[in-house]
Design a protein around this motif. Structure first.
Motif, PDB file in Angstrom:
ATOM      1  N   PRO A 118     -25.067  13.045   7.672  1.00 42.12           N
ATOM      2  CA  PRO A 118     -24.395  13.959   8.609  1.00 42.12           C
ATOM      3  C   PRO A 118     -24.736  15.431   8.359  1.00 42.12           C
ATOM      4  N   LYS A 171     -24.633  18.592  10.836  1.00 45.53           N
ATOM      5  CA  LYS A 171     -24.987  18.366  12.245  1.00 45.53           C
ATOM      6  C   LYS A 171     -23.779  18.450  13.169  1.00 45.53           C
ATOM      7  N   LEU A 172     -22.616  18.067  12.658  1.00 45.65           N
ATOM      8  CA  LEU A 172     -21.439  18.085  13.529  1.00 45.65           C
ATOM      9  C   LEU A 172     -20.906  19.497  13.745  1.00 45.65           C
ATOM     10  N   THR A 187     -10.564  17.311  21.316  1.00 48.14           N
ATOM     11  CA  THR A 187     -10.491  17.350  19.851  1.00 48.14           C
ATOM     12  C   THR A 187      -9.723  16.157  19.284  1.00 48.14           C
ATOM     13  N   VAL A 222     -10.339  12.270  20.240  1.00 43.20           N
ATOM     14  CA  VAL A 222     -11.432  11.367  19.870  1.00 43.20           C
ATOM     15  C   VAL A 222     -12.701  11.633  20.670  1.00 43.20           C
ATOM     16  N   PRO A 237     -13.792  15.584  17.924  1.00 40.16           N
ATOM     17  CA  PRO A 237     -12.759  15.017  17.061  1.00 40.16           C
ATOM     18  C   PRO A 237     -12.856  15.496  15.613  1.00 40.16           C
ATOM     19  N   SER A 238     -11.742  15.331  14.911  1.00 42.72           N
ATOM     20  CA  SER A 238     -11.715  15.688  13.498  1.00 42.72           C
ATOM     21  C   SER A 238     -12.595  14.743  12.707  1.00 42.72           C
ATOM     22  N   PHE A 239     -13.135  15.258  11.619  1.00 42.60           N
ATOM     23  CA  PHE A 239     -13.884  14.407  10.699  1.00 42.60           C
ATOM     24  C   PHE A 239     -13.591  14.891   9.296  1.00 42.60           C
ATOM     25  N   TRP A 240     -13.921  14.098   8.339  1.00 43.13           N
ATOM     26  CA  TRP A 240     -13.526  14.333   6.944  1.00 43.13           C
ATOM     27  C   TRP A 240     -13.927  15.727   6.461  1.00 43.13           C
ATOM     28  N   GLU A 241     -15.106  16.161   6.823  1.00 41.17           N
ATOM     29  CA  GLU A 241     -15.628  17.425   6.297  1.00 41.17           C
ATOM     30  C   GLU A 241     -15.207  18.623   7.137  1.00 41.17           C
ATOM     31  N   LEU A 242     -14.401  18.396   8.167  1.00 42.29           N
ATOM     32  CA  LEU A 242     -14.037  19.494   9.064  1.00 42.29           C
ATOM     33  C   LEU A 242     -13.290  20.600   8.309  1.00 42.29           C
ATOM     34  N   GLY A 243     -12.214  20.220   7.644  1.00 39.87           N
ATOM     35  CA  GLY A 243     -11.478  21.198   6.851  1.00 39.87           C
ATOM     36  C   GLY A 243     -10.644  22.136   7.693  1.00 39.87           C
ATOM     37  N   GLY A 244      -9.783  22.882   6.995  1.00 40.01           N
ATOM     38  CA  GLY A 244      -8.844  23.757   7.686  1.00 40.01           C
ATOM     39  C   GLY A 244      -9.517  24.844   8.498  1.00 40.01           C
ATOM     40  N   PHE A 298      -9.816  24.653  12.182  1.00 39.39           N
ATOM     41  CA  PHE A 298      -8.640  24.837  13.023  1.00 39.39           C
ATOM     42  C   PHE A 298      -8.412  26.299  13.381  1.00 39.39           C
TER      43      PHE A 298
END
Lengths: 554, 365
Positions: free
Chosen positions: B195, B198-199, B281, B283, B348-355, B358
């Motif tokens: 990943p 890329k996101l 945001t 899915v 959508p949110s993903f694990w590496e998105l982080g605060g 937001f």
């Protein structure tokens, strides 16, 4: 006649000389199958699976699982000149150019819906009648696995045509997958061969849909049917039916004729549906386009619960140390079905532990005779049903003319409160029915004939229930007592000590709650429940006495 | 079928219709085991049992039943011929032809299957005698002797192989098996790229024109005839690229002056035109519905609702964060352009998105 017999004998000898089949096959032909309409539910699932294999094989001959872009020039003129994936264009070709293709596609889709629907109803039957009990726990677990992978099989198959509706479904799947903590992003990239949508997903889903899952399903279904056969079918209580026998008609010719007819009947119904009831008209949806969507779109019914859970969930997210826990996505994806599947898988063992009943059961329970189980089952149905309905909350809001947000709030509350109420009401209804049964056994059937006694009193004449009904009515057997303290000691038995032991005792009081089985003559003592414990339904037992029809009590 | 009717020819004729064959089984008391005679019918090991007297329905009613059953089987045969005839004569070529072909094939198929089903059921009910036979169940568990024998066999094999007594062999085999099981998993590595970041990026960049999706033409602020519309746009050069559009799809909405409120980033709006990511945001469905009067953007998938006038912050539903806002500008020819990529990841949110995902300027309040 003699020539026919001779020919049969010759063939039989030829085969038996080589296969040694006569003795085994003889037992097979003589195998007894008990008869009840609800025993056919599993067969619906079995036969729709066979129909799925047949029609699916036909579809693979024409379907192109490819995301290469092509320009459509086919019979369906409204999409002429539109650029689309080969998957979508070949699905259009199956529908419009291949003779019988549309019929096969629609049978395949209807059969898929019926397959999963039949599995659900079959599992409910097995649950509510206690057919999963020892020695059939393995078959129950196999069934749960079949159910869960059948849902994936349906989702993947439904995604293959690469139309707008299924593409949106795939996007939702991918979005949810991406949200899983730690591994989500990687899973998504590996499944899709990069970012969504990419060019790999359709061919990959195709091989999963037509090869991997069907092979697993076939093996599991074979094991399931074999075990059903090997352990002999359960039967409902009735005259002459015991835990040590199985009463019914032999495989040959009765069951063969019946089940064969049933297969043809299911095929006919599916063909009829597919002729007159259009399903998944992908040509109306158009090819997938990530920036387009249609409102009011609904997935196939078995995805409704996942859809509803996603809609119902509040938007909770945690951001911790630069990472995101997207509870709003993976909780609804995993929790509701996790409760249903996980709870279902553990239930036979929980029940054994709580009741201490480790005996073999071949006579089915009438649902009323296991009020706690029935209550839990109905609670699970309500839980699932509310989530499932929430999956169509926009349609409901639109039809009932209520606010969309209100439907979601109603669902959020009902999904918790509903099962509790359902459990309580169901249990009371079951106990009421038990009381009615006890009344029937004790006093017989009311005839409506009033007689005057010599002393002037009036009585209503009753007649005893028929032998078969009596066998059904007395089928409720008490549960064995839990390990009790030794006669002269206060110390509980080893398995009843500590926190777990106390919990077991408390749960045992709940599951053994019931109306005392009547003695058959006179008025039974209604307060005992076989454990020397006062029945938890004290007070209500009185209502069941003397002439009150307690079917509707409490 | 001929056996069925010829078998009992020499038997005394029973009355018409169904016969209760259970009468040959002696009456039993509930709960008692079945009589031994019944068991011998089933146990093939014992001396060949007497063939039970089979009373097959005979007489005119049975004859009628026989004809009825045969009629249904013949009907099925005719339907099968009809199926082939329809296949051969009706060729697709237009929508109407396809539907006609589907209709005739479907009806023929339904009848072909249904008639056999009905025929077989009638056969069962009209021509076969009713039976109810009890069969004994045997204990599922093997006998203690069988279990002991199995345990012996197993122990014997273990002893011969030395599996227990030679831990070196056992442990090295187990270790090798585990490695052998795990090693092939590495070949799954090439299923997709990593990943990385890329996101976090889309096809939008500084100076990229907004193309109205469909006609694929650039748009000037003055082209908006009236406020209120929601238009889907693509970054120029990527309008046909599905992979790019899956993240870059964007909506633009023109507001009346003064309608736009914080936390909308006013610097990123041009002439009260504001651009938000079209990817929900929650899915990742396209947020395709817009209600002009309330300025609400609604995702048709799961009803996440965003306030377009207030930085597309979440009003209701499962989406956890606002739709990211795209910084807009105008190029030398007056067309709308993006002045940068989205400042926070879209979708959508993903694990590496982080605060930080937001708070991209138009943070959720």
């Amino acid at each position: 006649m003699s020539t026919t017999e001779k020919a049969l004998e010759g063939t039989g000898r030829f085969l038996d000389d080589r296969l040694h089949g006569a003795s085994g096959l003889n037992r097979f032909l003589r195998k007894i199958f008990p008869d009840h309409w609800s025993f056919l539910l599993g067969e619906i699932a079995l036969y729709t699976f066979i129909i799925l294999l047949l029609t699916g094989t036909f579809l693979t001959l024409f379907f192109q699982p490819s995301m290469t872009e092509v320009t459509y020039h086919g019979v369906y003129t409204p999409l002429d000149g539109v650029r689309m994936s080969e998957a979508y264009s070949s699905t259009l070709n199956i529908s419009f150019d291949v003779r019988g293709g549309l019929l096969m596609r629609q049978i395949h889709h209807w059969a898929a819906l019926l397959f999963i629907g039949a599995i659900m109803v079959h599992m409910l039957r097995v649950f509510f009648t206690g057919a999963y009990r020892k020695p059939r726990e393995f078959n129950w677990l196999i069934g749960i696995i079949i159910f869960s992978i059948a849902i994936f099989e349906g989702l993947f198959g439904y995604s293959l045509p690469d139309d707008l509706l299924s593409g949106t479904g795939l996007k939702i799947t991918q979005g949810v997958l991406e949200s899983f903590p730690i591994v989500g992003t990687y899973l998504s990239f590996f499944l899709f061969g990069g970012q969504f949508p990419g060019h790999d997903i359709i061919p990959r889903l195709y091989v999963i849909h037509v090869l991997i899952i069907p092979a697993v399903l076939l093996a599991l279904i074979a094991a399931h049917v074999f075990l059903t056969f090997h352990l002999k079918h359960t039967q409902f209580p009735g005259k002459g039916r015991t835990n040590a026998n199985v009463v019914g008609a032999p495989m040959y010719p009765y069951f063969m004729a019946k089940t064969g007819a049933f297969f043809f009947f299911i095929f006919a119904v599916l063909a009829l549906l597919s002729t007159f009831a259009q399903i998944n008209p992908i040509w109306l949806f158009g090819p997938y386009n990530p920036s387009a969507i249609t409102a009011g779109s609904q997935p196939d019914f078995y995805m409704g619960a996942l859809e509803g859970a996603l809609r119902m969930m509040p938007n909770w997210v945690w951001n911790v140390a630069g990472h995101t826990f997207a509870f709003n996505e993976f909780i609804p994806a995993l929790l509701p079905l996790g409760i249903i599947f996980g709870g279902g898988a553990m239930w036979p063992f929980i029940e054994q532990w709580v009741t201490g009943d480790r005996g073999e059961h071949h006579i089915l329970d009438r649902p009323r005779n296991a009020p706690t189980r029935t209550g839990i089952g109905v609670a699970a149905v309500v839980f699932y049903g509310v989530i499932w309905l929430e999956g169509a909350n926009d349609v409901i809001a639109n039809h009932l003319d209520i606010s969309l947000f209100l439907t979601t709030w109603i669902a959020r509350i009902t999904v918790i409160v509903g099962p509790i109420i359902a459990y309580w009401v169901t249990k009371r209804v079951c106990l009421g029915l038990q009381r009615k049964d006890a009344h029937l056994l004790e006093h017989g059937i009311e005839t409506g004939i009033i007689r005057q006694l010599p002393n002037g009193a009036y009585v209503e004449a009753t007649r005893p229930v028929s032998e078969n009904d009596e066998a059904v009515l007395i089928s409720r057997t008490g549960l064995p007592p839990l390990p009790a303290p030794a006669a002269d000691e206060e110390v509980p038995a080893k398995s009843m000590r500590g926190g777990m032991g106390r919990m077991r005792l408390a749960l045992n009081r709940v599951v053994t709650e019931g109306i005392a089985a009547p003695t058959g003559n006179g008025h039974g003592e209604e307060h005992a429940n076989g454990h020397g414990e006062p029945a938890a339904i004290s007070g209500q037992g009185d209502q069941g006495r003397d002439g009150q029809d307690s079917g509707s009590s409490s | 079928m001929s056996d069925m009717t010829e078998g009992p020819r020499d038997l005394p004729q029973g009355s018409d219709g169904e016969q209760d064959e259970g009468s040959r089984a002696p009456h039993r008391v509930i709960g008692t085991p079945p009589p031994a005679e019944a068991r011998t019918l089933l146990a093939s090991e014992q001396e060949p049992p007497q063939r039970p007297r089979i009373i097959v329905p005979t007489g005119p009613a049975a004859k009628r039943g026989e004809r009825l059953v045969a009629t249904f089987f013949l009907l099925s045969g005719l339907a099968s011929i009809g199926f082939v005839a329809s296949y051969v004569t009706l060729r697709p070529g237009s929508l109407v032809d396809t539907l006609r072909s589907n209709l005739t094939l479907g009806i023929a198929m339904s009848v072909a299957f249904g008639a056999i089903a009905i025929g077989a059921v009638l056969w069962l009910h009209l021509l076969m005698p009713k039976v109810e036979i009890p069969e004994d169940r045997h204990s599922i568990a093997s006998s203690p002797a069988e279990r002991a024998e199995f345990a012996d066999t197993f122990a014997e094999g273990a002893e011969r192989s030395g599996f227990v007594k030679r831990p070196l062999v056992r442990r090295s085999l187990l270790g090798a098996s585990v490695l052998l099981g795990v090693a092939p998993l590495v070949v799954l590595r090439d299923l997709g790229p990593l990943p990385e970041t890329k996101l976090r990026h889309t096809a939008w960049a500084r100076g990229r024109r907004l193309l109205v999706l469909g006609p694929n033409t650039p748009i000037r602020p003055a082209d908006f005839s009236s406020p209120g519309q929601m238009i889907t746009v693509a970054p120029e050069g990527f309008e046909d690229n599905q992979d790019a559009m899956a993240k870059a799809a964007t909506i633009i909405i023109k507001f009346r002056p003064g309608q736009l409120k914080p936390p909308t980033v006013m610097n990123w709006a041009v002439d009260n035109i504001v651009a938000y990511s079209k990817i929900c945001t929650h899915v990742g469905c396209p947020v395709a519905l817009y209600e002009q009067t309330t300025h609400r953007i609604l995702c048709p998938c799961h009803q996440s609702t965003f306030d377009a006038a207030r930085g597309a912050k979440v009003v209701f539903g499962p989406a956890p964060r606002a739709l990211p806002q795209l910084p807009l500008g105008v190029d030398s020819e007056g067309f709308l352009i993006s002045t940068n990529d989205y400042h926070v990841p879209v979708g959508p949110s993903f694990w590496e998105l982080g605060g930080s995902g937001f708070s991209g300027g138009n943070e959720q309040s």
